[in-house]
Design a protein around this motif. Structure first.
Motif, short mmCIF file in Angstrom:
data_model
loop_
_atom_site.label_atom_id
_atom_site.label_comp_id
_atom_site.label_asym_id
_atom_site.label_seq_id
_atom_site.Cartn_x
_atom_site.Cartn_y
_atom_site.Cartn_z
N UNK A 1 0.83 -1.26 -0.09
CA UNK A 1 0.21 0.13 -0.09
C UNK A 1 0.96 1.15 0.04
N UNK A 2 2.10 1.08 0.59
CA UNK A 2 3.08 2.15 0.36
C UNK A 2 3.30 2.78 -0.87
N UNK A 3 3.37 1.96 -1.80
CA UNK A 3 3.78 2.35 -3.17
C UNK A 3 2.75 2.42 -3.95
N UNK A 4 1.53 1.80 -3.56
CA UNK A 4 0.57 1.66 -4.73
C UNK A 4 -0.22 2.97 -4.94
N UNK A 5 -0.35 3.86 -3.93
CA UNK A 5 -0.79 5.28 -4.06
C UNK A 5 0.05 6.03 -5.00
N UNK A 6 1.39 5.84 -5.13
CA UNK A 6 2.30 6.63 -5.92
C UNK A 6 2.15 6.12 -7.41
N UNK A 7 1.46 5.26 -7.84
CA UNK A 7 1.42 4.93 -9.21
C UNK A 7 0.31 5.69 -10.02
N UNK A 8 0.49 6.23 -10.97
CA UNK A 8 -0.18 7.12 -11.57
C UNK A 8 -1.58 6.47 -11.98
N UNK A 9 -2.54 7.21 -11.77
CA UNK A 9 -3.86 6.57 -12.21
C UNK A 9 -4.17 6.18 -13.53
#
Length: 127
Positions: free
Chosen positions: A29-37
């Motif tokens: 979850x730490x990185x998943x939100x940093x991946x562009x939509x």
């Protein structure tokens, strides 16, 4: 036993990417939100980049694969640039990861990211 600066930086680089890569699996979850939509397959991108970081860290430990691994790290860092830009665009805050001041996000992109690329390039030498 004396350790050269390059060897010290290499050990730090290996540890840095081994930890960062492992963290993709420990706390995705730490990185998943940093991946562009706009990118598809967020979970795949997240786990693949973590696996690549681990494999490339291991590659840096082996003199015969070091140069290729360093080039791989540099390519990966270049591929992460859209993620940094996306992070800035969304206000430098991802609830599942972290929030920072926007100016820090800019420093991260414009100063720290090039330093990471330079760091990888410096440790490419076999000694």
């Amino acid at each position: 036993m004396e350790i050269s600066v390059i060897n010290f930086l290499r050990i730090l680089l290996i540890g840095f990417y081994a930890f960062a890569g492992s963290y993709h699996f420990i706390n995705p979850e730490f990185y998943s939100g940093l991946i562009p939509e706009y990118l598809p397959y967020h979970s795949f991108i997240n786990y693949a980049s973590g696996l690549l970081e681990i494999v490339l860290a291991i590659g840096v430990t082996i003199p015969k694969t070091r140069l290729l691994a360093v080039k791989g790290i540099i390519v990966l860092l270049v591929l992460f640039i859209p993620s940094h830009i996306y992070f800035i665009k969304i206000g430098a805050c991802v609830e599942s990861a972290f929030c920072i001041a926007p100016w820090i996000a800019w420093v991260r992109l414009l100063i720290i990211h090039p330093i990471l690329i330079l760091w990888a390039w410096i440790v490419r030498k076999i000694n």
